[in-house]
Write an enzyme that holds these catalytic residues in place. Structure first.
Site, PDB file in Angstrom:
ATOM      1  N   ASP A  53      36.758 -11.503  24.079  1.00 24.32           N
ATOM      2  CA  ASP A  53      36.216 -11.523  25.493  1.00 24.32           C
ATOM      3  C   ASP A  53      35.755 -10.311  25.972  1.00 24.32           C
ATOM      4  O   ASP A  53      36.559  -9.298  25.627  1.00 24.32           O
ATOM      5  CB  ASP A  53      37.514 -11.885  26.132  1.00 24.32           C
ATOM      6  CG  ASP A  53      37.379 -12.493  27.803  1.00 24.32           C
ATOM      7  OD1 ASP A  53      36.519 -11.882  28.385  1.00 24.32           O
ATOM      8  OD2 ASP A  53      37.500 -13.726  28.148  1.00 24.32           O
ATOM      9  N   ILE A  54      34.511 -10.366  26.384  1.00 22.83           N
ATOM     10  CA  ILE A  54      33.841  -9.274  26.862  1.00 22.83           C
ATOM     11  C   ILE A  54      34.520  -8.502  27.936  1.00 22.83           C
ATOM     12  O   ILE A  54      34.266  -7.403  28.175  1.00 22.83           O
ATOM     13  CB  ILE A  54      32.348  -9.203  27.003  1.00 22.83           C
ATOM     14  CG1 ILE A  54      32.178 -10.469  27.907  1.00 22.83           C
ATOM     15  CG2 ILE A  54      31.557  -9.269  25.833  1.00 22.83           C
ATOM     16  CD1 ILE A  54      30.553 -10.505  28.427  1.00 22.83           C
ATOM     17  N   GLN A 108      38.612 -21.724  36.092  1.00 22.90           N
ATOM     18  CA  GLN A 108      37.476 -21.609  34.822  1.00 22.90           C
ATOM     19  C   GLN A 108      36.252 -21.355  35.513  1.00 22.90           C
ATOM     20  O   GLN A 108      35.867 -21.388  36.552  1.00 22.90           O
ATOM     21  CB  GLN A 108      37.348 -23.305  34.603  1.00 22.90           C
ATOM     22  CG  GLN A 108      36.426 -23.289  33.318  1.00 22.90           C
ATOM     23  CD  GLN A 108      36.435 -24.793  32.644  1.00 22.90           C
ATOM     24  OE1 GLN A 108      36.660 -25.757  33.260  1.00 22.90           O
ATOM     25  NE2 GLN A 108      35.860 -24.970  31.388  1.00 22.90           N
ATOM     26  N   HIS A 157      37.636 -23.629  26.260  1.00 24.69           N
ATOM     27  CA  HIS A 157      37.843 -22.558  25.443  1.00 24.69           C
ATOM     28  C   HIS A 157      39.329 -22.081  25.940  1.00 24.69           C
ATOM     29  O   HIS A 157      39.914 -22.352  26.650  1.00 24.69           O
ATOM     30  CB  HIS A 157      37.091 -21.137  25.924  1.00 24.69           C
ATOM     31  CG  HIS A 157      36.996 -20.816  27.316  1.00 24.69           C
ATOM     32  ND1 HIS A 157      36.130 -21.616  28.179  1.00 24.69           N
ATOM     33  CD2 HIS A 157      37.630 -20.055  28.135  1.00 24.69           C
ATOM     34  CE1 HIS A 157      36.369 -21.163  29.329  1.00 24.69           C
ATOM     35  NE2 HIS A 157      37.318 -20.130  29.350  1.00 24.69           N
ATOM     36  N   HIS A 172      42.109 -19.096  25.858  1.00 28.25           N
ATOM     37  CA  HIS A 172      42.349 -17.544  25.610  1.00 28.25           C
ATOM     38  C   HIS A 172      43.482 -17.239  24.785  1.00 28.25           C
ATOM     39  O   HIS A 172      44.689 -17.961  25.060  1.00 28.25           O
ATOM     40  CB  HIS A 172      42.536 -17.053  27.191  1.00 28.25           C
ATOM     41  CG  HIS A 172      41.228 -17.160  28.145  1.00 28.25           C
ATOM     42  ND1 HIS A 172      40.811 -16.193  28.491  1.00 28.25           N
ATOM     43  CD2 HIS A 172      41.210 -18.317  28.936  1.00 28.25           C
ATOM     44  CE1 HIS A 172      39.591 -16.670  29.332  1.00 28.25           C
ATOM     45  NE2 HIS A 172      39.994 -17.669  29.706  1.00 28.25           N
TER      46      HIS A 172
HETATM   47  P1  AMP Z   1      37.491 -18.885  32.129  1.00 27.79           P
HETATM   48  O1  AMP Z   1      36.448 -19.770  32.394  1.00 27.79           O
HETATM   49  O2  AMP Z   1      38.025 -18.351  33.545  1.00 27.79           O
HETATM   50  O3  AMP Z   1      38.387 -19.340  31.313  1.00 27.79           O
HETATM   51  O4  AMP Z   1      36.952 -17.386  31.582  1.00 27.79           O
HETATM   52  C1  AMP Z   1      35.931 -17.235  30.716  1.00 27.79           C
HETATM   53  C2  AMP Z   1      36.106 -15.883  29.926  1.00 27.79           C
HETATM   54  O5  AMP Z   1      34.921 -15.851  29.328  1.00 27.79           O
HETATM   55  C3  AMP Z   1      36.150 -14.714  31.076  1.00 27.79           C
HETATM   56  O6  AMP Z   1      37.394 -13.922  30.368  1.00 27.79           O
HETATM   57  C4  AMP Z   1      34.922 -13.838  30.498  1.00 27.79           C
HETATM   58  O7  AMP Z   1      35.154 -12.489  30.286  1.00 27.79           O
HETATM   59  C5  AMP Z   1      34.440 -14.453  29.213  1.00 27.79           C
HETATM   60  N1  AMP Z   1      33.111 -14.208  28.777  1.00 27.79           N
HETATM   61  C6  AMP Z   1      32.099 -14.770  29.502  1.00 27.79           C
HETATM   62  N2  AMP Z   1      30.931 -14.534  29.145  1.00 27.79           N
HETATM   63  C7  AMP Z   1      31.210 -13.892  27.775  1.00 27.79           C
HETATM   64  C8  AMP Z   1      30.458 -13.489  26.609  1.00 27.79           C
HETATM   65  N3  AMP Z   1      29.119 -13.582  26.745  1.00 27.79           N
HETATM   66  N4  AMP Z   1      31.162 -13.134  25.526  1.00 27.79           N
HETATM   67  C9  AMP Z   1      32.500 -12.963  25.588  1.00 27.79           C
HETATM   68  N5  AMP Z   1      33.445 -13.300  26.317  1.00 27.79           N
HETATM   69  C10 AMP Z   1      32.604 -13.719  27.637  1.00 27.79           C
END
Ligand code: AMP
Ligand code: ZN
Length: 139
Positions: A33-34, A96, A102, A104
């Site tokens: 996760d970035i 989300q 996805h 975590h």
């Molecule tokens: P959520 O949709 O709230 O479960 O979280 C989406 C997650 O995706 C967040 O923790 C972001 O930091 C992560 N994220 C978004 N874009 C990228 C990317 N290009 N590479 C890695 N992680 C990402």
């Protein structure tokens, strides 16, 4: 335009944008996760687009769950946290922000506060180093 064309995780699967990958198999992809909530925070996705838990196929759900277990074991071995939190959000109201299913995988240390995911970017060097350690611990 199809749902997958602008999906950021589909773009990672297609190789259109970079990701620090840790593990890949026929059905799943796991990467750092970035904007991590803690050091070693991983995301596990199905390669086939599905918006959320309600949409994903049973086969992909099983594959992502098993990959998440494998990655959690590797992160535990490599980083020696005190716990691992598994988070998964469905719908904007539930938190989300990327609408591609996805999971975590978030290492947790006692006494160290977990941040909010998706807020502060980590350095690519730090993410690459953590990814290397987790990858090495994969069995
Ligand atoms: P959520 O949709 O709230 O479960 O979280 C989406 C997650 O995706 C967040 O923790 C972001 O930091 C992560 N994220 C978004 N874009 C990228 C990317 N290009 N590479 C890695 N992680 C990402
Ligand atoms: Zn997608």
């Amino acid at each position: 335009m199809s749902e997958t064309a602008n999906c950021i995780f589909c773009k990672i699967v297609r190789g259109e944008i970079p990701a620090i990958k840790v593990h890949e198999d026929e059905l799943t992809l796991s990467f750092m996760d970035i904007q991590p909530a803690s050091p070693g925070h991983l995301l596990v996705i199905a390669k086939t687009h599905a918006a959320n838990l309600l949409d994903i196929t049973e086969a992909d759900l099983l594959a992502v769950t098993l990959a998440a277990q494998r990655l959690a074991r590797a992160a535990w071995k490599a980083l020696e946290p005190d716990g691992i939190r598994i988070n998964q959000f469905n719908g904007a109201a539930a938190g989300q922000s990327v609408f591609h299913y996805h999971v975590h995988v978030i290492p947790v240390w006692e006494g160290r506060k977990i941040g909010s995911h998706g807020r502060a970017p980590a350095s690519p060097e730090e993410l690459t180093a953590l990814a290397g350690k987790i990858r090495q611990a994969l069995v």
